[in-house]
Design an enzyme around this catalytic site. Structure first.
Site, PDB file in Angstrom:
ATOM      1  N   GLU A  81       0.842  -1.182   0.000  1.00 15.55           N
ATOM      2  CA  GLU A  81       0.000   0.000   0.000  1.00 15.55           C
ATOM      3  C   GLU A  81       0.879   1.234   0.000  1.00 15.55           C
ATOM      4  OE1 GLU A  81      -1.777  -0.808   3.699  1.00 15.55           O
ATOM      5  OE2 GLU A  81      -0.526   0.680   4.689  1.00 15.55           O
ATOM      6  N   CYS A  95       3.550   8.431   1.199  1.00 11.56           N
ATOM      7  CA  CYS A  95       4.102   7.573   2.245  1.00 11.56           C
ATOM      8  C   CYS A  95       4.516   6.248   1.609  1.00 11.56           C
ATOM      9  CB  CYS A  95       3.033   7.366   3.311  1.00 11.56           C
ATOM     10  SG  CYS A  95       3.548   6.304   4.639  1.00 11.56           S
ATOM     11  N   CYS A 102       6.687  -6.881   7.741  1.00  8.97           N
ATOM     12  CA  CYS A 102       7.810  -6.410   8.561  1.00  8.97           C
ATOM     13  C   CYS A 102       8.114  -7.498   9.582  1.00  8.97           C
ATOM     14  CB  CYS A 102       7.435  -5.113   9.274  1.00  8.97           C
ATOM     15  SG  CYS A 102       8.775  -4.454  10.309  1.00  8.97           S
ATOM     16  N   CYS A 106       6.004  -5.086  16.051  1.00  7.46           N
ATOM     17  CA  CYS A 106       5.507  -4.139  17.059  1.00  7.46           C
ATOM     18  C   CYS A 106       4.034  -4.467  17.319  1.00  7.46           C
ATOM     19  CB  CYS A 106       5.655  -2.701  16.571  1.00  7.46           C
ATOM     20  SG  CYS A 106       7.372  -2.281  16.207  1.00  7.46           S
ATOM     21  N   CYS A 109       1.082  -2.447  15.554  1.00  7.62           N
ATOM     22  CA  CYS A 109       1.194  -2.153  14.125  1.00  7.62           C
ATOM     23  C   CYS A 109       0.637  -3.297  13.275  1.00  7.62           C
ATOM     24  CB  CYS A 109       2.666  -1.936  13.784  1.00  7.62           C
ATOM     25  SG  CYS A 109       2.991  -1.801  12.032  1.00  7.62           S
ATOM     26  N   CYS A 322      -0.007   2.599   8.523  1.00  6.61           N
ATOM     27  CA  CYS A 322       0.919   1.504   8.438  1.00  6.61           C
ATOM     28  C   CYS A 322       0.314   0.106   8.233  1.00  6.61           C
ATOM     29  CB  CYS A 322       1.707   1.537   9.743  1.00  6.61           C
ATOM     30  SG  CYS A 322       3.237   0.661   9.675  1.00  6.61           S
TER      31      CYS A 322
HETATM   32  N1  SAH Z   1       9.260   0.590  10.442  1.00 11.36           N
HETATM   33  C1  SAH Z   1       9.448   1.985  10.494  1.00 11.36           C
HETATM   34  C2  SAH Z   1       8.712   2.746   9.425  1.00 11.36           C
HETATM   35  C3  SAH Z   1       7.318   2.307   9.135  1.00 11.36           C
HETATM   36  S1  SAH Z   1       6.132   2.516  10.413  1.00 11.36           S
HETATM   37  C4  SAH Z   1       9.101   2.519  11.855  1.00 11.36           C
HETATM   38  O1  SAH Z   1       8.568   1.778  12.666  1.00 11.36           O
HETATM   39  O2  SAH Z   1       9.412   3.677  12.110  1.00 11.36           O
HETATM   40  C5  SAH Z   1       5.718   4.189  10.233  1.00 11.36           C
HETATM   41  C6  SAH Z   1       5.024   4.796  11.433  1.00 11.36           C
HETATM   42  O3  SAH Z   1       3.641   4.381  11.518  1.00 11.36           O
HETATM   43  C7  SAH Z   1       5.687   4.392  12.733  1.00 11.36           C
HETATM   44  O4  SAH Z   1       5.942   5.490  13.550  1.00 11.36           O
HETATM   45  C8  SAH Z   1       4.657   3.458  13.296  1.00 11.36           C
HETATM   46  O5  SAH Z   1       4.812   3.401  14.653  1.00 11.36           O
HETATM   47  C9  SAH Z   1       3.355   4.101  12.853  1.00 11.36           C
HETATM   48  N2  SAH Z   1       2.157   3.254  13.033  1.00 11.36           N
HETATM   49  C10 SAH Z   1       2.091   1.916  13.104  1.00 11.36           C
HETATM   50  N3  SAH Z   1       0.835   1.503  13.360  1.00 11.36           N
HETATM   51  C11 SAH Z   1       0.086   2.627  13.450  1.00 11.36           C
HETATM   52  C12 SAH Z   1      -1.297   2.876  13.727  1.00 11.36           C
HETATM   53  N4  SAH Z   1      -2.154   1.889  13.932  1.00 11.36           N
HETATM   54  N5  SAH Z   1      -1.720   4.164  13.782  1.00 11.36           N
HETATM   55  C13 SAH Z   1      -0.858   5.184  13.542  1.00 11.36           C
HETATM   56  N6  SAH Z   1       0.447   5.003  13.282  1.00 11.36           N
HETATM   57  C14 SAH Z   1       0.928   3.745  13.246  1.00 11.36           C
HETATM   58 FE1  SF4 Z   2       7.667  -2.804  11.495  1.00 12.12          FE
HETATM   59 FE2  SF4 Z   2       5.336  -1.642  12.055  1.00 12.12          FE
HETATM   60 FE3  SF4 Z   2       7.205  -1.865  13.931  1.00 12.12          FE
HETATM   61 FE4  SF4 Z   2       7.573  -0.147  11.892  1.00 12.12          FE
HETATM   62  S1  SF4 Z   2       6.005  -0.010  13.448  1.00 12.12           S
HETATM   63  S2  SF4 Z   2       9.056  -1.594  12.744  1.00 12.12           S
HETATM   64  S3  SF4 Z   2       6.565  -1.313  10.248  1.00 12.12           S
HETATM   65  S4  SF4 Z   2       6.156  -3.580  12.929  1.00 12.12           S
END
Ligand code: SAH
Ligand code: SF4
Length: 332
Positions: A81, A95, A102, A106, A109, A322
């Protein structure tokens, strides 16, 4: 689009041919080689056959018209996406995803839930921006900003990510200062970026004010604890003189109390450290913090003299955070 194939087809051709091909992709924003100028018909046909420029994308527009999301199907059928945010001041930010899924898991996420399918190729990252560039061109507009904050961890696909950024900067003409990379804290990536001599912005996904909570939310913290993360960031700042943005998702009842704000403030009291509070896009695991909680959290940081910005969630109705949309599809 396949850059390796393109360079193969162009092998042995004079240098200006490569420039013409690049101009067709990045300046003309062609979706078919027939739109390229100065290339013979036969050669265009060959290019169309060997490395077609079409991008297989499907658009989802948000009701508020600020967010447009595209689901792009890759050559092997996997889907990624990419989201475009259109701002009131005329900027358009895309974006970009760097991986399908990934590996870092996390807990908050959606992408983390998928696990890692594979790294993206350079052109697969470029396609995400070109897809929107081509649409905007119709209205005489352009992509002005890129945030590498889509699916995946950019520093676990470091070389391809940096190569893609170089194309975006040098060939598509997006200013390096208008490009941001977000990492969950892969330390050697931060070190390497410091040595790239690129003016891109670095963002760190922090999301917790101490190791105990961060270990829970972001398993990568067990490998690279916060003390080491800040050491790497400080080294980066000394080397580049650039600001670093710490992203902090506001998750209800998890990381949004005034005490946690105070704890975060203590960590952030350093020159060139900035905090960006981000409204959480709810998942089935967590809820978004209330507006008041975010306000109070922000006030504590400000009172402590920490630089804070706030990002409201865009496009919740189309799952524009994300990994949420592609995840739904890939898991079906
Ligand atoms: N892996 C990298 C970049 C991709 S994630 C990282 O973690 O920084 C990009 C951003 O989206 C991160 O700050 C992540 O924490 C955030 N993100 C993940 N899930 C989300 C959600 N449900 N709502 C808002 N932001 C989210
Ligand atoms: Fe991976 Fe999502 Fe964690 Fe970023 S926030 S490192 S995309 S699992």
């Amino acid at each position: 689009m396949n850059l390796n194939k393109l360079y193969k087809v162009l092998e042995g051709q004079p240098k200006y041919r490569i420039q013409q091909a690049k101009d067709a992709i990045f300046k003309k924003l062609a979706s078919n080689w027939s739109e390229a100028s100065n290339i013979s018909k036969d050669f265009k046909e060959k290019l169309n056959k060997e490395c077609p420029l079409e991008i297989d994308g499907q658009i989802f527009a948000s009701r508020d018209a600020k967010t447009t999301k595209a689901l792009i199907t890759l050559a092997d059928g996997l889907q990624i996406e990419t989201v475009m945010l259109s701002h009131k001041d005329g900027r358009h930010t895309v974006c970009v995803s760097t991986q399908v899924g990934c590996s870092l898991a996390c807990t908050f996420c959606a992408t983390g839930k998928m696990g890692l399918k594979r790294n993206l190729e350079v052109e697969e990252m470029l396609q995400q921006v070109l897809f929107f560039s081509r649409i905007l061109k119709e209205e005489d507009k352009r992509v002005s900003n890129v945030v590498v904050m889509g699916m995946g961890e950019p520093f676990l696909n470091y070389d391809n990510t940096i190569k893609a950024i170089k194309y975006l900067n040098e060939d598509l003409g997006i200013g390096a200062r208008h490009i941001s990379i977000s990492t969950s804290g892969v330390l050697n990536g931060i070190d390497k970026l410091a040595n790239e001599k690129m003016q891109v912005n670095l963002a760190i996904s922090l999301h917790a004010p101490n190791d105990r909570l961060r270990n829970e939310l972001m398993p990568i913290n067990k490998r690279f604890p916060m003390k080491d993360l800040f050491k790497a960031v400080d080294k980066y700042i000394i080397k580049t003189g650039r600001r670093v943005m710490f992203e902090y998702l506001m998750i209800k009842g998890i990381n949004d109390s005034p005490e946690q704000a105070k704890e975060l403030a203590e960590l952030m009291k350093k020159p060139l450290y900035m905090v960006n509070l981000i409204a959480y896009n709810p998942t089935d695991v967590y809820k978004a913090s209330d507006k008041n909680a975010i306000e109070d959290f922000r006030k504590v940081l400000e009172q402590e003299g920490v630089g804070v910005t706030q990002r409201y969630s865009f496009g919740q109705d189309i799952d524009a955070a994300c990994g949420q949309l592609a995840n739904k599809k890939n898991c079906k």
